[in-house]
Design an enzyme around this catalytic site. Structure first.
Site, short mmCIF file in Angstrom:
data_model
loop_
_atom_site.label_atom_id
_atom_site.label_comp_id
_atom_site.label_asym_id
_atom_site.label_seq_id
_atom_site.Cartn_x
_atom_site.Cartn_y
_atom_site.Cartn_z
N SER A 154 0.80 -1.22 0.00
CA SER A 154 0.00 0.00 0.00
C SER A 154 0.83 1.27 0.00
O SER A 154 0.30 2.36 -0.20
CB SER A 154 -0.90 0.01 1.24
OG SER A 154 -0.09 0.10 2.42
N GLY A 181 2.55 1.83 2.79
CA GLY A 181 2.62 2.06 4.23
C GLY A 181 3.63 1.15 4.89
O GLY A 181 4.14 0.20 4.27
N VAL A 182 3.88 1.37 6.15
CA VAL A 182 4.93 0.61 6.85
C VAL A 182 4.53 -0.84 7.09
O VAL A 182 5.37 -1.75 7.02
CB VAL A 182 5.32 1.31 8.18
CG1 VAL A 182 4.17 1.29 9.18
CG2 VAL A 182 6.57 0.69 8.78
N ASP A 183 3.25 -1.11 7.36
CA ASP A 183 2.83 -2.47 7.69
C ASP A 183 3.01 -3.42 6.51
O ASP A 183 3.57 -4.51 6.67
CB ASP A 183 1.36 -2.48 8.15
CG ASP A 183 1.16 -1.74 9.47
OD1 ASP A 183 2.10 -1.74 10.28
OD2 ASP A 183 0.09 -1.17 9.67
N SER A 184 2.55 -3.04 5.33
CA SER A 184 2.69 -3.92 4.17
C SER A 184 4.16 -4.04 3.76
O SER A 184 4.58 -5.08 3.26
CB SER A 184 1.84 -3.42 3.01
OG SER A 184 2.21 -2.13 2.59
N CYS A 219 -11.39 4.21 3.99
CA CYS A 219 -10.51 3.26 3.32
C CYS A 219 -10.21 3.68 1.88
O CYS A 219 -11.12 3.86 1.08
CB CYS A 219 -11.19 1.89 3.34
SG CYS A 219 -10.23 0.56 2.61
N CYS A 258 -14.69 -2.97 1.93
CA CYS A 258 -13.50 -2.89 1.08
C CYS A 258 -12.71 -4.19 1.16
O CYS A 258 -12.24 -4.71 0.14
CB CYS A 258 -12.63 -1.71 1.50
SG CYS A 258 -11.16 -1.50 0.48
N GLY A 290 -0.87 -6.62 5.11
CA GLY A 290 -0.29 -6.10 6.34
C GLY A 290 -1.28 -5.98 7.48
O GLY A 290 -1.04 -5.24 8.44
N MET A 321 -2.65 -1.38 -5.31
CA MET A 321 -4.00 -1.09 -5.80
C MET A 321 -4.28 0.40 -5.76
O MET A 321 -4.01 1.06 -4.76
CB MET A 321 -5.05 -1.79 -4.92
CG MET A 321 -5.11 -3.27 -5.02
SD MET A 321 -6.41 -3.92 -3.91
CE MET A 321 -5.61 -3.72 -2.32
#
Length: 367
Positions: free
Chosen positions: A9, A11-14, A201, A109, A133, A33
């Site tokens: 995404s 972001g840090v988590d993914s 989202c 989502c 993530g 996406m």
């Protein structure tokens, strides 16, 4: 080698999820996406990203995803689901607001985009598994809460069915958020200090009142004290308020706390009560759009009626039409349109959408 397509995404988590999977020996590829187009979707009012920025946040997310995948030495694919997001998530969001309900677009989502259209594209790319993530676990065929209880996201995965969860990996299930940040810093990932995404989202932060004006006409009306049936003010449109809301009502004249307790769509009335009183409480609700992700069907379990809420003990009655009557003891601000997510210890069983609220076996008429 087993191939995993990770939802990257930006972001840090993914980012860290992709790293952990590669470290575990999987063949890892990323898939970004793009689900929202502000100009195509008339996202003008309430959008802070259209001014004073050289690049829109989604393109910045994509650039960050590119940088992460380059650093991790994994391929990155990109796909647009702008139409699908509008058709299956945003339209649902607007329709629920029109009904006076409080929807959770993140749940839909996940159901229709991340674990449906995304999965189809991942399979086309040759994936054996997909990964995200999310802070959640899959163990012995069950969806379970994450180790980091403060970040657990099983609530948002409650509408996924057994098939959707059958080939999914959640690399962050046994890791805490602070460890994710530390790992990202050690790896020198561009997302290490990036702020977590907030707001709707894939749409992000918006001035909610102005944002909705792009799509739904505001219909001002009366605010009525439910105890006295007297007008105490005016609202700017029922869709802007949710049950239990206390802040942002902009009505003076009383030192007591004022809460939203109900809506009358026919008369366009917003009902409020003064003080934390019985109008805010119920003892059962009917849920529809029921989904289970496993074969467990307990009559006693726990539930969350909103994210981050403590678990509440409930009794379930399974009805012939597929709906469930959920009974509980004196719970505040259970809200139509929100998700009721069911748990058996650490197992997330699934859940449904709150349709009606009851007290003393009678439907609460003002909801």
């Amino acid at each position: 080698m087993t191939k995993v397509i990770v939802g990257i995404s930006g972001g840090v988590d993914s980012s860290v999820a992709a790293y952990l999977l590669k470290k575990q020996g999987y063949e890892v590829e990323g898939l970004f996406m793009r689900n929202w187009d502000s100009l195509m979707n008339n996202d003008i009012l309430g959008n802070p990203t259209l001014q004073n920025q050289n690049i829109c946040p989604q393109e910045q997310d994509y650039n960050d995803a590119v940088a992460v995948c380059k650093k991790l030495d994994i391929p990155l694919h990109r796909i647009d689901f702008v139409k699908e997001y509008w058709d299956y998530v945003f339209t649902y969001f607007l329709d629920e607001l029109k009904k006076g309900r409080t929807p959770n677009p993140d749940i839909m989502c996940n159901k229709y985009i991340k674990f449906d259209y995304f999965v189809k594209e991942a399979k086309r790319l040759g994936a054996d598994y997909i990964a995200t993530g999310h802070y959640a676990k899959m163990e012995d065929g069950y969806l379970k809460r994450a180790k980091d209880s403060n970040k657990d996201q099983t609530y948002f995965l409650s509408q996924l069915n057994k098939e959707q969860l059958s080939n999914v990996l959640f690399p962050l299930g046994d890791i805490e958020k602070k460890e994710v940040r530390l790992l990202a810093k050690e790896l020198d990932l561009v997302t290490a200090n990036k702020k977590d995404s907030t707001g709707i989202c894939f749409i992000g932060e918006r001035n909610f009142k102005n944002f909705l004006k792009n799509y739904l006409p505001a219909m001002p009306g009366d605010v009525v004290d439910i105890a006295t049936n007297k007008k105490v003010g005016e609202h700017i449109g029922l869709m802007y308020y949710t049950i239990g809301q206390r802040k942002g009502l902009d009505i003076g004249g009383s030192k007591d706390k004022m809460f939203v307790v109900g809506k009358d769509l026919t008369k366009n009335i917003l009902y409020v009560s003064f003080g934390d009183n019985e109008y805010l409480y119920s003892d059962s609700c009917l849920i529809d759009t029921v989904n289970f992700n496993c074969d467990l069907r307990p009559t006693k379990c726990s539930a969350k009626f909103r994210y981050r809420q403590d678990d509440i003990d409930v009794n379930l009655t399974y009805l012939d039409d597929g709906n469930i009557l959920v009974k509980y003891d004196h719970v505040k601000a259970v809200t139509p349109g929100q998700a009721c997510v069911l748990y058996k210890d650490d197992i997330c069983l699934g859940g449904g959408i709150i349709k009606e609220i009851y007290k003393n076996n009678e439907k609460i008429w003002y909801l």
